[in-house]
Design an enzyme around this catalytic site. Sequence first.
Site, PDB file in Angstrom:
ATOM      1  N   ASN A 160       0.829  -1.202   0.000  1.00 45.88           N
ATOM      2  CA  ASN A 160       0.000   0.000   0.000  1.00 45.88           C
ATOM      3  C   ASN A 160       0.864   1.252   0.000  1.00 45.88           C
ATOM      4  O   ASN A 160       2.019   1.222   0.392  1.00 45.88           O
ATOM      5  CB  ASN A 160      -0.929   0.003   1.218  1.00 45.88           C
ATOM      6  CG  ASN A 160      -1.957  -1.107   1.139  1.00 45.88           C
ATOM      7  OD1 ASN A 160      -2.489  -1.403   0.077  1.00 45.88           O
ATOM      8  ND2 ASN A 160      -2.225  -1.740   2.265  1.00 45.88           N
ATOM      9  N   CYS A 161       0.268   2.349  -0.442  1.00 44.22           N
ATOM     10  CA  CYS A 161       0.898   3.661  -0.494  1.00 44.22           C
ATOM     11  C   CYS A 161       1.517   3.961   0.869  1.00 44.22           C
ATOM     12  O   CYS A 161       0.879   3.702   1.887  1.00 44.22           O
ATOM     13  CB  CYS A 161      -0.160   4.700  -0.845  1.00 44.22           C
ATOM     14  SG  CYS A 161       0.463   6.365  -0.949  1.00 44.22           S
ATOM     15  N   PRO A 162       2.720   4.457   0.938  1.00 43.40           N
ATOM     16  CA  PRO A 162       3.592   4.906  -0.148  1.00 43.40           C
ATOM     17  C   PRO A 162       4.648   3.879  -0.558  1.00 43.40           C
ATOM     18  O   PRO A 162       5.590   4.214  -1.254  1.00 43.40           O
ATOM     19  CB  PRO A 162       4.265   6.130   0.454  1.00 43.40           C
ATOM     20  CG  PRO A 162       4.482   5.721   1.883  1.00 43.40           C
ATOM     21  CD  PRO A 162       3.247   4.888   2.245  1.00 43.40           C
ATOM     22  N   ASP A 207      -1.926  -1.088  -5.768  1.00 45.57           N
ATOM     23  CA  ASP A 207      -2.500   0.042  -5.029  1.00 45.57           C
ATOM     24  C   ASP A 207      -3.012   1.087  -6.031  1.00 45.57           C
ATOM     25  O   ASP A 207      -2.240   1.634  -6.811  1.00 45.57           O
ATOM     26  CB  ASP A 207      -1.437   0.655  -4.115  1.00 45.57           C
ATOM     27  CG  ASP A 207      -1.951   1.841  -3.324  1.00 45.57           C
ATOM     28  OD1 ASP A 207      -3.179   1.944  -3.142  1.00 45.57           O
ATOM     29  OD2 ASP A 207      -1.126   2.661  -2.893  1.00 45.57           O
TER      30      ASP A 207
END
Length: 79
Positions: free
Chosen positions: A17-19, A44
């Site tokens: 997932n981000c980042p 993502d």
Amino acid sequence: MIETLTCDAELDARGLNCPLPLLKAKMELNRLASGAVLKVIATDAGSQRDFSTFARLSGHTLLHETAESGTYTYWLRKA
């Protein structure tokens, strides 16, 4: 077609997932020579915004991107 675009390195960031996809891509680009192409595969959805912004701000070139069935693939040329 662009799918046959050659890359010098490939990063599988699926499930991150981000980042994290962007951070891992930045680390991988640091290892590559100028002009090298990095292919990044991510899942993502936020990565679409992240990679286009990153390329614009960093001077790297986003050569192409695809989105298919929740998988996002990017080809970045290192500045």
